[in-house]
Design a protein around this motif. Sequence first.
Motif, PDB file in Angstrom:
ATOM      1  N   THR A 190      46.197  40.137  38.158  1.00 47.85           N
ATOM      2  CA  THR A 190      44.892  39.568  38.087  1.00 47.85           C
ATOM      3  C   THR A 190      45.535  38.365  38.524  1.00 47.85           C
ATOM      4  OG1 THR A 190      44.694  40.541  35.658  1.00 47.85           O
ATOM      5  CG2 THR A 190      43.639  38.452  36.014  1.00 47.85           C
ATOM      6  N   ARG A 216      45.530  31.584  43.943  1.00 49.53           N
ATOM      7  CA  ARG A 216      44.477  32.843  44.127  1.00 49.53           C
ATOM      8  C   ARG A 216      44.435  32.515  45.896  1.00 49.53           C
ATOM      9  NH1 ARG A 216      39.533  34.994  41.571  1.00 49.53           N
ATOM     10  NH2 ARG A 216      39.082  37.176  42.403  1.00 49.53           N
ATOM     11  N   TYR A 266      42.828  44.419  27.590  1.00 46.30           N
ATOM     12  CA  TYR A 266      43.086  44.342  28.592  1.00 46.30           C
ATOM     13  C   TYR A 266      42.492  44.267  30.239  1.00 46.30           C
ATOM     14  CZ  TYR A 266      45.969  40.560  31.023  1.00 46.30           C
ATOM     15  OH  TYR A 266      46.220  39.707  32.308  1.00 46.30           O
ATOM     16  N   ASP A 299      39.442  43.991  30.229  1.00 39.54           N
ATOM     17  CA  ASP A 299      38.536  42.641  30.319  1.00 39.54           C
ATOM     18  C   ASP A 299      38.804  42.484  31.683  1.00 39.54           C
ATOM     19  OD1 ASP A 299      37.706  42.018  27.702  1.00 39.54           O
ATOM     20  OD2 ASP A 299      39.639  41.174  27.414  1.00 39.54           O
ATOM     21  N   ARG A 300      39.874  42.795  32.229  1.00 37.91           N
ATOM     22  CA  ARG A 300      40.158  42.612  34.190  1.00 37.91           C
ATOM     23  C   ARG A 300      39.253  42.775  34.964  1.00 37.91           C
ATOM     24  NH1 ARG A 300      42.823  39.686  30.885  1.00 37.91           N
ATOM     25  NH2 ARG A 300      40.069  38.804  31.002  1.00 37.91           N
ATOM     26  N   TYR A 301      38.999  44.447  34.607  1.00 42.25           N
ATOM     27  CA  TYR A 301      38.069  45.360  35.756  1.00 42.25           C
ATOM     28  C   TYR A 301      36.314  44.291  35.606  1.00 42.25           C
ATOM     29  CZ  TYR A 301      35.052  48.905  36.785  1.00 42.25           C
ATOM     30  OH  TYR A 301      34.275  49.948  37.338  1.00 42.25           O
ATOM     31  N   HIS A 302      35.832  44.239  34.197  1.00 46.93           N
ATOM     32  CA  HIS A 302      34.913  43.948  33.953  1.00 46.93           C
ATOM     33  C   HIS A 302      34.788  42.325  35.287  1.00 46.93           C
ATOM     34  CE1 HIS A 302      33.107  46.401  32.126  1.00 46.93           C
ATOM     35  NE2 HIS A 302      33.824  46.542  30.977  1.00 46.93           N
ATOM     36  N   GLU A 303      35.773  41.669  34.920  1.00 50.85           N
ATOM     37  CA  GLU A 303      36.117  40.081  35.887  1.00 50.85           C
ATOM     38  C   GLU A 303      36.010  40.452  37.384  1.00 50.85           C
ATOM     39  OE1 GLU A 303      38.617  37.653  32.436  1.00 50.85           O
ATOM     40  OE2 GLU A 303      39.391  38.847  35.012  1.00 50.85           O
ATOM     41  N   ALA A 304      36.685  41.537  37.469  1.00 55.36           N
ATOM     42  CA  ALA A 304      36.399  41.489  38.946  1.00 55.36           C
ATOM     43  C   ALA A 304      35.387  42.467  39.637  1.00 55.36           C
ATOM     44  CB  ALA A 304      37.788  42.834  39.425  1.00 55.36           C
ATOM     45  N   ALA A 345      32.302  41.132  38.353  1.00 49.62           N
ATOM     46  CA  ALA A 345      31.704  40.251  38.546  1.00 49.62           C
ATOM     47  C   ALA A 345      31.481  39.977  39.828  1.00 49.62           C
ATOM     48  CB  ALA A 345      31.200  39.649  37.599  1.00 49.62           C
ATOM     49  N   GLU A 346      32.462  40.121  40.495  1.00 47.72           N
ATOM     50  CA  GLU A 346      32.971  39.284  41.352  1.00 47.72           C
ATOM     51  C   GLU A 346      32.120  39.878  42.967  1.00 47.72           C
ATOM     52  OE1 GLU A 346      37.300  37.431  40.587  1.00 47.72           O
ATOM     53  OE2 GLU A 346      37.354  38.800  41.790  1.00 47.72           O
ATOM     54  N   ARG A 371      42.386  43.542  44.098  1.00 51.85           N
ATOM     55  CA  ARG A 371      43.620  43.553  43.004  1.00 51.85           C
ATOM     56  C   ARG A 371      44.804  44.791  43.649  1.00 51.85           C
ATOM     57  NH1 ARG A 371      39.858  40.353  42.337  1.00 51.85           N
ATOM     58  NH2 ARG A 371      39.480  40.652  39.934  1.00 51.85           N
TER      59      ARG A 371
END
Length: 619
Positions: free
Chosen positions: A195, A208, A438, A441-446, A448-449, A473
Amino acid sequence: MCGIAGWIDFERDVSREPATVAAMTRTLACRGPDAEGLWTAGNGRAALGHRRLAVIDLEGGRQPMTAEDDEGRTLASLTFCGEIYNYRELRAELAALGHRFRTAGDTEVVLRGYLQWGEQLATRLNGMFALAVWDTRSEELLLLRDRMGVKPLYYLPTAHGLLFGSEPKAILAHPQASRRVSAEGLCEVLDMVKTPEAGVFAGMREVRPGHLVLAGRQGTRSRAYWRLEAREHPDDLPTTITTVRGLLEDIVARQLVADVPLCLLLSGGLDSSTVTALAARHTAAAGGGPVRSFSVDFTHAESRFEPDAVRGVRDTPFVHELVRHVGTRHSEIVLSSEELADPSVRAAVLRAVDQPPAFWGDMWPSLYLLFRAVREHSTVALSGEAADELFGGYRWFRNPGALRAATFPWLTSGSARYFGGLALLDRGLLNKLDIQGYRQDRYHEALAEVPELPGEDPQERVMRRIGYLNLTRFVQTLLDRKDRMSMAVGLEVRVPFCDHRLVEYVFNTPWAMKSFDGREKSLLRAAAADVLPRSVLDRAKSPYPATQDPRYEQTLRTELARVLADPGSPVLPLLDRSRAARAVDRPLSGVSRPYDRGSLEMALWLNAWLTDYGVTLDV
């Protein structure tokens, strides 16, 4: 290349504690074996540390470097890790604006560029870098990391300031840093998610890629200065191929600049062979001799190699074909299972990574050993990382199931086993961590970008999404592995395929062009067709080599048996002991494969990490 560290505090005179910053800096001695420098602000609010690997301007590039006004007052101080490939153009521009230079390298260009452009300097740099500038006028610290995250940079906000370092170990050397790891931190260790910004240790963050961090009296804030954007691709296929080739030629030429011995890392695959061939052509055109190249292999590999799902053939015959074709001065580094399993080597790998290097098993120690051997002859190397993520080289780019799956494509059926390793962990622990939750959650954050192009074909939209996930990623895990293993022995590795100009162009090239001939990396193959032998051009994608020697796996089993027998082993509460005992005792086949050893590796790395780092798990 170098290591950087520092401490700012607005309620404390850090100049009275020089031993603390020195200790932080010295943890990075492997990154910079040539020199050490420390600098403290006159009012004691900031201290910067630097470990130097001298590559350009060997005499003049010492750091931290300061800039003064005409009356001798310090304006800013810089500690810098990396290489700026367009520093000559920037130097000329700054000189025309009235800046005077005392040195010949890129460090002073970065410092003077900051004085001229402030934080907008970031958008002008072409290179791989992690840097910190303390501005004595504003009493503000700028942390800056390159666009693709080739060079690492971590920080830890404190009650009255901030700690930073090239690696977590530099921050952990400070008494205010904690060695506690939360459930989320442990998920980052155990799953193949990487992440952005997430640090494994409590409170620690990573700058980042493509971002800067500003820290002052009012607190700490982060912002993006670069990100992948969706743009129309106006070029036809022939123009696209020509553009990619032109970019690669310019990139490789820029990255061949060094005042120390330089070489190429060669696997015999399309990516590294393209870089090697272009480097050899450029060097010959400039009147230089043959470039030096290195490859890796394992003892008994020729007689014992067996094809598997991802490695159909050995690398070595293709390496030899490329060497004959372009005429490099080549050396082959042959590693034994004894070397790979050597406790001192594995300890060095763990010290370099600061967390369990659980995935790819022996590929961490083998890369470390390869780089250690290369460092005996060269200080700088060029490598082929990121081409697969950029041009679509992995199988999941062409796997309909992976493309449809609601998770990271490399963690879908057919690929996930290569990044497994949890089979020996306690089921209760895994349920408590909820790694699947977990990961989602990280997949959906990615997702959304992911940038979108209005009116884009649905299939192209899917492939843009897959490309984005790989470039933001997956590639970071490879860049981290490359950076830690190379810098552990003081070797600078440059990554031409991470040049942001190439990344921006190819990211926005339609998938139909990237796969126009029905194969992986069609675009790159076409761009390099005239400089590579047919055997290399036609070769299917093959990952970094791994040993198949069962003796290596037997050594892992023997070590895990020792861990299980020791009631003081800190990993025991995390393991399913009966399952681990069965793994130690099960029959050993004649060929050992990385994905069959993953759970053994995970258990052993976790135990070593908990022991050597004194980690406390908050789970």
